[in-house]
Design a protein around this motif. Sequence first.
Motif, PDB file in Angstrom:
ATOM      1  N   GLU A 215       5.502  -9.410 -11.100  1.00 23.51           N
ATOM      2  CA  GLU A 215       6.095 -10.769 -10.758  1.00 23.51           C
ATOM      3  C   GLU A 215       5.648 -11.775 -11.941  1.00 23.51           C
ATOM      4  N   ALA A 216       4.633 -11.465 -12.903  1.00 27.31           N
ATOM      5  CA  ALA A 216       4.388 -12.272 -13.993  1.00 27.31           C
ATOM      6  C   ALA A 216       5.428 -12.035 -14.914  1.00 27.31           C
ATOM      7  N   ARG A 217       5.853 -11.033 -15.222  1.00 22.30           N
ATOM      8  CA  ARG A 217       6.996 -10.673 -16.152  1.00 22.30           C
ATOM      9  C   ARG A 217       8.157 -11.305 -15.817  1.00 22.30           C
ATOM     10  N   MET A 218       8.544 -11.032 -14.393  1.00 17.36           N
ATOM     11  CA  MET A 218       9.918 -11.868 -13.977  1.00 17.36           C
ATOM     12  C   MET A 218       9.846 -13.278 -13.974  1.00 17.36           C
ATOM     13  N   GLN A 219       8.545 -14.091 -13.870  1.00 19.44           N
ATOM     14  CA  GLN A 219       8.548 -15.321 -13.958  1.00 19.44           C
ATOM     15  C   GLN A 219       8.617 -15.683 -15.520  1.00 19.44           C
ATOM     16  N   ALA A 220       8.101 -14.891 -16.473  1.00 14.67           N
ATOM     17  CA  ALA A 220       8.125 -15.211 -17.797  1.00 14.67           C
ATOM     18  C   ALA A 220       9.512 -14.839 -18.214  1.00 14.67           C
ATOM     19  N   ALA A 221      10.242 -14.069 -17.844  1.00 11.35           N
ATOM     20  CA  ALA A 221      11.828 -13.702 -18.116  1.00 11.35           C
ATOM     21  C   ALA A 221      12.483 -15.063 -17.541  1.00 11.35           C
ATOM     22  N   SER A 222      12.255 -15.308 -16.415  1.00  8.92           N
ATOM     23  CA  SER A 222      13.161 -16.499 -15.870  1.00  8.92           C
ATOM     24  C   SER A 222      12.882 -17.779 -16.519  1.00  8.92           C
ATOM     25  N   SER A 232      16.596  -7.611 -12.967  1.00  9.70           N
ATOM     26  CA  SER A 232      16.077  -6.394 -13.087  1.00  9.70           C
ATOM     27  C   SER A 232      14.739  -6.032 -12.445  1.00  9.70           C
ATOM     28  N   LEU A 233      13.633  -7.066 -12.963  1.00  5.14           N
ATOM     29  CA  LEU A 233      12.221  -7.082 -12.629  1.00  5.14           C
ATOM     30  C   LEU A 233      12.179  -7.312 -10.842  1.00  5.14           C
ATOM     31  N   ARG A 234      13.320  -8.257 -10.676  1.00  2.00           N
ATOM     32  CA  ARG A 234      13.445  -8.572  -9.204  1.00  2.00           C
ATOM     33  C   ARG A 234      13.459  -7.500  -8.172  1.00  2.00           C
ATOM     34  N   ASP A 235      14.708  -6.718  -8.573  1.00  2.00           N
ATOM     35  CA  ASP A 235      15.080  -5.311  -7.862  1.00  2.00           C
ATOM     36  C   ASP A 235      13.863  -4.427  -7.966  1.00  2.00           C
ATOM     37  N   GLN A 236      13.301  -4.476  -8.990  1.00  2.06           N
ATOM     38  CA  GLN A 236      12.126  -3.343  -8.948  1.00  2.06           C
ATOM     39  C   GLN A 236      11.064  -3.729  -7.996  1.00  2.06           C
ATOM     40  N   ILE A 237      10.587  -5.029  -7.952  1.00  3.90           N
ATOM     41  CA  ILE A 237       9.479  -5.282  -7.164  1.00  3.90           C
ATOM     42  C   ILE A 237      10.033  -5.124  -5.787  1.00  3.90           C
ATOM     43  N   GLN A 238      11.530  -5.459  -5.440  1.00  2.00           N
ATOM     44  CA  GLN A 238      11.887  -5.288  -3.862  1.00  2.00           C
ATOM     45  C   GLN A 238      11.626  -3.876  -3.525  1.00  2.00           C
ATOM     46  N   ALA A 239      12.218  -2.929  -4.423  1.00  2.63           N
ATOM     47  CA  ALA A 239      12.162  -1.541  -4.181  1.00  2.63           C
ATOM     48  C   ALA A 239      10.700  -1.082  -4.043  1.00  2.63           C
ATOM     49  N   LEU A 240      10.038  -1.457  -4.866  1.00  2.00           N
ATOM     50  CA  LEU A 240       8.227  -1.242  -4.924  1.00  2.00           C
ATOM     51  C   LEU A 240       7.775  -1.535  -3.455  1.00  2.00           C
ATOM     52  N   ALA A 241       8.179  -2.716  -2.848  1.00  2.00           N
ATOM     53  CA  ALA A 241       7.735  -3.206  -1.710  1.00  2.00           C
ATOM     54  C   ALA A 241       8.416  -2.410  -0.582  1.00  2.00           C
ATOM     55  N   LYS A 242       9.368  -1.981  -0.838  1.00  5.05           N
ATOM     56  CA  LYS A 242       9.911  -1.025   0.404  1.00  5.05           C
ATOM     57  C   LYS A 242       9.296   0.462   0.176  1.00  5.05           C
ATOM     58  N   VAL A 243       9.096   0.891  -0.932  1.00  9.91           N
ATOM     59  CA  VAL A 243       8.168   2.021  -0.916  1.00  9.91           C
ATOM     60  C   VAL A 243       6.971   2.049  -0.242  1.00  9.91           C
ATOM     61  N   GLN A 244       6.169   0.725  -0.630  1.00  2.51           N
ATOM     62  CA  GLN A 244       4.848   0.683   0.063  1.00  2.51           C
ATOM     63  C   GLN A 244       4.925   0.816   1.693  1.00  2.51           C
ATOM     64  N   GLU A 245       6.151   0.119   2.054  1.00  7.09           N
ATOM     65  CA  GLU A 245       6.285  -0.035   3.606  1.00  7.09           C
ATOM     66  C   GLU A 245       6.501   1.468   4.175  1.00  7.09           C
ATOM     67  N   ARG A 246       7.156   2.418   3.474  1.00  8.88           N
ATOM     68  CA  ARG A 246       7.439   3.653   3.856  1.00  8.88           C
ATOM     69  C   ARG A 246       6.014   4.807   3.628  1.00  8.88           C
ATOM     70  N   GLN A 247       4.811   4.365   2.946  1.00  4.12           N
ATOM     71  CA  GLN A 247       3.700   5.145   2.914  1.00  4.12           C
ATOM     72  C   GLN A 247       3.369   5.484   4.217  1.00  4.12           C
ATOM     73  N   PHE A 248       3.027   6.954   3.957  1.00  2.19           N
ATOM     74  CA  PHE A 248       2.416   7.655   5.721  1.00  2.19           C
ATOM     75  C   PHE A 248       1.521   6.947   6.470  1.00  2.19           C
ATOM     76  N   VAL A 249       0.476   6.578   5.824  1.00  2.00           N
ATOM     77  CA  VAL A 249      -0.771   5.715   6.248  1.00  2.00           C
ATOM     78  C   VAL A 249      -1.615   4.917   5.301  1.00  2.00           C
ATOM     79  N   SER A 250      -1.435   3.718   5.229  1.00  2.00           N
ATOM     80  CA  SER A 250      -1.894   3.014   4.274  1.00  2.00           C
ATOM     81  C   SER A 250      -3.479   2.850   4.300  1.00  2.00           C
ATOM     82  N   SER A 251      -3.915   2.591   3.146  1.00  2.80           N
ATOM     83  CA  SER A 251      -5.570   2.532   3.384  1.00  2.80           C
ATOM     84  C   SER A 251      -5.643   0.897   2.824  1.00  2.80           C
ATOM     85  N   ASN A 252      -6.789   0.307   3.451  1.00  2.00           N
ATOM     86  CA  ASN A 252      -7.238  -0.977   3.185  1.00  2.00           C
ATOM     87  C   ASN A 252      -8.281  -1.229   2.149  1.00  2.00           C
TER      88      ASN A 252
END
Length: 610
Positions: A215-222, A232-252
Motif C-alpha cells: 500500500e505504501a509503494r502504491m501510494q508513492a507510485a501514485s 499493478s500494485l493495486r491489483d496485487q493488493i486485491q489479489a492478496l486480499a482474496k488469497v487471505q479470504e480463502r485461507q483454510f482457518v486463519s489465526s489471530n
Amino acid sequence: MNDSAVSREQRLADHVKSLPNLPGVYRYLAADGTVLYVGKARDLKKRVSSYFQKNDHSPRIRLMLNQVERIETTVVRSEAEALVLENNLIKALAPRYNILFRDDKSYPYLVVTGHKYPRLAYYRGALDKRNQYFGPFPNGYVVKESIQLLQKVFKLRTCEDTVFANRSRPCLLHQIKRCSAPCVDLVPSETYARDVHNAVLFLQGKANELLGELEARMQAASEAWDFELAASLRDQIQALAKVQERQFVSSNTNELDADIVACVTVNGMLCVNLAMVRGGRHVGDKSLFPSHAEDYTTAEALAAFLAQHYLARSVPPVVICHPAPDDAALIAESLSAQAGRKVLLNCNPNGERRVWLEMARKNAEFAILQRVSQSASQAGRLNALVEALNLPEETQRIECFDISHTLGEATVASCVVFDRGDMQPKEYRRYNIEGVTGGDDYAAMKQVLTRRYGKIAGGEGVVPDLILIDGGKGQLTQAEGVLAEVGLTQPILLGVAKGETRKAGLEQLIVATSHDVIRLPADHPGLHLIQQIRDESHRFAITGHRARRAKTRIASSLEDIPGVGPKRRQKLLARFGGLQGVKAANIDDLMQVEGINDELAERIYTALRG
C-alpha cells in the motif's frame, strides 16, 4: 518345566545381571533372530530386570517374554540419545510388540529455490540448504493450491530448470498473467527479486506487513504519477486480499508454525490426529492408526508418535498435544536437540490453541467412527460373498492376481491381499515375469502362482482362504494345475471374468473344478467386494508394469551410448529426474554431472536428440 525352558530363563537372568547401570536401548529377540521388542532405559540393568521380576504383566507382555531367546543392548550417552535410537530401530525393524506408526511417506513442502530467478515448486524429499522450504504440509493438495494462489499474486516461475534455460519466448502462464517471464527477461531482476521477497513474507505469515508495504509503494507510485505501477500494485493488493479470504482457518495470533496432536481411544480403537499450522494458517490434518496399539494408553501412544514422527523431519517451534505424553520433558529435550532450537511442548493450551486442540480431538474421534463404519461395510460385503458362494464361514483372507504388459513387453504380475476386513497394502507383492513368450498370459499366471504358492506350501507365508484369478477358464485352469502341483488343497479358487461388454456389474464368477458360472446381481455387496479387490489388483499390476517398462526403455536408450556405463547412467537419471530430463538437458547441463566431459556430453546430447 523342561530343561530347555530352565536353561533359557537362567541364561537370560545371567545376561541381565551383566548389564550396566547406564542409559541405552535394549532389544528382545526370538529364536529365529526376529526382533520382538525395542525399548529405551535410563538404567539398562534396572529396566530390563524389571521385566523378569514382575508377575503382573499384561497377557501381551507375557506372550512376548515367553518368546525371548536373546537380549541385545546398546549403551548411549544420555536418555535423550536412547529415545532417538529406540525409535530409529522401531521404524527400521517394525517389532511386533512395539506400537508403530506407519507414516513413512515424506510430507510435501513448498520450496522457493536459490536460483538467480527462484522457482516456486512442490517438493518431497531431503532438504537442501540452498533453498527455502515452507512446511511440511499434511497433504499435497494444500501445497498445490498455495502455489496456484501465489502465482496469481506474485507471478513467480514454476517451470523446471531445463525448460527455463531453453525458452526463447514466454509460455502460456505468462499470457494468462501467472508468470512474469523471467526466462526471456521480460521482468527486471530486481523486480523479480522483490516479488520473491514478498512471496516469502506471505509464506512466513507476515501478510499484514506485506499489505502495508504494498500500500505504501502504491501510494508513492501514485504521488509520482507512475499510474501504471500504482495500478499493478493495486491489483496485487486485491489479489492478496482474496488469497487471505480463502485461507483454510486463519489465526489471530503471531504464531507462525505449530503442530497440533491429539490422541483418543474410542471402543478400544486408538487414533492420533495431526493438524498443522503453517505461516499462521491451519492448513489441514491427517489421522493415523498405529499398529500393535493394544494395551497402550493414549499417553504412551502419543509419546511414541512424537518420538517416531519427527525422526528426519523438521520440527515446528510449538507442538500442542493432548493428553500429556509419557516422558514429556525427555521428548521436548530430544525434539529441541534435533531442531537445534527450543521446541515447546504445550499440553495445556489456552485461547485459540485450545480451540485447535479440540478440533484435532474431534477429528480423531470422527476418523475412528469412519473406520468402524468402513469395517462394518466391508464385513457386510464379505458375509454377503460367503453366503452367495457358499464359502466357509471362517473365510477372511482373499488374494487376487492380475497380469499386465504392453504387447508382451515388461510383463508384471500382481498379488493383492484382503484380510482382517480391509485391503492390506503392506502385503501386496509384484512379480517380474521372465522366460515366457511375450503376451502368453497363461504361462505368466502359472509362473507367478508357482513362485508364490510353492513358498507358501513350504511353510513360508499364510495360506489364503480364497484366491481370485482375474481371467476366464483358461487362467483358472492354470491356477488349478499349480495348486495341485504344489500340494495346496485348502484355498478355494474363483475366476473373475469380464462380461460380454466388459461392463462393471456383468462379471462372471467361475468356480474351480466344475467351472460353473455364477452371476451375482450388479448391486450385490459380495460382487462389490470382488470388484474392489480385482480393481486394486489391476491398478497394482499396471503401476508395476509401467515402472518396469520405463526403466527398461531408459536403460536401453542410455546403454546404446558408448562411454555411458551403469554408474554414469545412474548419476544422469538422478541428476535430471529421468530420461525425459536427460533428453531436455543441454550440453552444459550434462557436463555438470560427475564423470562427463565435453566430448561425452556432446555424444549423449546428439544420441538422445538424434
